[in-house]
Design a protein around this motif. Structure first.
Motif, short mmCIF file in Angstrom:
data_model
loop_
_atom_site.label_atom_id
_atom_site.label_comp_id
_atom_site.label_asym_id
_atom_site.label_seq_id
_atom_site.Cartn_x
_atom_site.Cartn_y
_atom_site.Cartn_z
N HIS A 166 -0.79 -4.46 -1.20
CA HIS A 166 -0.71 -4.52 0.27
C HIS A 166 -0.31 -5.91 0.74
O HIS A 166 -0.86 -6.45 1.69
CB HIS A 166 -2.03 -4.06 0.91
CG HIS A 166 -2.40 -2.66 0.52
ND1 HIS A 166 -1.81 -1.56 1.08
CD2 HIS A 166 -3.28 -2.19 -0.39
CE1 HIS A 166 -2.31 -0.47 0.54
NE2 HIS A 166 -3.19 -0.82 -0.37
N ALA A 167 0.67 -6.49 0.05
CA ALA A 167 1.15 -7.83 0.38
C ALA A 167 1.62 -7.95 1.83
O ALA A 167 1.50 -9.00 2.44
CB ALA A 167 2.27 -8.23 -0.58
N SER A 168 2.15 -6.87 2.39
CA SER A 168 2.61 -6.88 3.78
C SER A 168 1.56 -6.33 4.73
O SER A 168 1.83 -6.08 5.90
CB SER A 168 3.90 -6.05 3.92
OG SER A 168 4.92 -6.61 3.13
N HIS A 169 0.35 -6.10 4.21
CA HIS A 169 -0.77 -5.55 4.98
C HIS A 169 -0.48 -4.15 5.51
O HIS A 169 -1.05 -3.73 6.50
CB HIS A 169 -1.18 -6.50 6.10
CG HIS A 169 -1.55 -7.85 5.60
ND1 HIS A 169 -2.73 -8.10 4.94
CD2 HIS A 169 -0.88 -9.03 5.62
CE1 HIS A 169 -2.78 -9.37 4.58
NE2 HIS A 169 -1.67 -9.96 4.98
N ASP A 170 0.42 -3.44 4.84
CA ASP A 170 0.70 -2.04 5.18
C ASP A 170 -0.26 -1.14 4.43
O ASP A 170 -0.61 -1.43 3.28
CB ASP A 170 2.13 -1.66 4.78
CG ASP A 170 3.18 -2.40 5.56
OD1 ASP A 170 2.91 -2.79 6.72
OD2 ASP A 170 4.28 -2.62 5.00
N GLY A 171 -0.66 -0.05 5.08
CA GLY A 171 -1.44 0.96 4.39
C GLY A 171 -0.52 1.87 3.60
O GLY A 171 0.70 1.76 3.67
N CYS A 172 -1.10 2.79 2.88
CA CYS A 172 -0.27 3.71 2.10
C CYS A 172 0.42 4.74 2.99
O CYS A 172 1.41 5.33 2.61
CB CYS A 172 -1.08 4.38 1.00
SG CYS A 172 -2.27 5.61 1.56
N GLY A 173 -0.16 4.97 4.17
CA GLY A 173 0.47 5.91 5.10
C GLY A 173 0.15 7.37 4.84
O GLY A 173 0.64 8.23 5.54
N HIS A 174 -0.66 7.64 3.84
CA HIS A 174 -1.02 9.02 3.55
C HIS A 174 -2.15 9.49 4.47
O HIS A 174 -3.07 8.72 4.77
CB HIS A 174 -1.40 9.19 2.08
CG HIS A 174 -0.27 8.92 1.17
ND1 HIS A 174 -0.31 7.91 0.22
CD2 HIS A 174 0.95 9.49 1.05
CE1 HIS A 174 0.83 7.90 -0.45
NE2 HIS A 174 1.62 8.84 0.04
N SER A 175 -2.09 10.69 4.90
CA SER A 175 -3.06 11.26 5.82
C SER A 175 -4.49 11.13 5.27
O SER A 175 -4.74 11.44 4.12
CB SER A 175 -2.74 12.73 6.06
OG SER A 175 -3.68 13.32 6.91
N GLY A 176 -5.38 10.60 6.10
CA GLY A 176 -6.78 10.49 5.72
C GLY A 176 -7.13 9.23 4.95
O GLY A 176 -8.27 9.02 4.59
#
Length: 57
Positions: free
Chosen positions: A42-52
């Motif tokens: 998560h170097a860009s502080h993004d989540g995985c984006g998967h539901s839940g």
């Protein structure tokens, strides 16, 4: 006859709740991740984006 069950493995990101089909995730350092964001720590502080799932850096 083919096996109807597919082995699912948890994402190696400790905060992630996702599971991926064995052999289909992102492989890094012998670990399986559900996506690039998790594999990159998560170097860009993004989540995985998967539901839940609310994992992020």
């Amino acid at each position: 006859m083919a096996d109807a069950t597919t082995e699912m493995v948890p994402c190696a990101c400790t905060d992630c709740v996702c599971k991926v089909k064995a052999g289909t995730g992102i492989e890094r350092d012998g670990k399986t991740f559900c996506c690039e964001a998790c594999a990159d720590g998560h170097a860009s502080h993004d989540g995985c984006g998967h539901s839940g799932c609310a994992c992020h850096g």
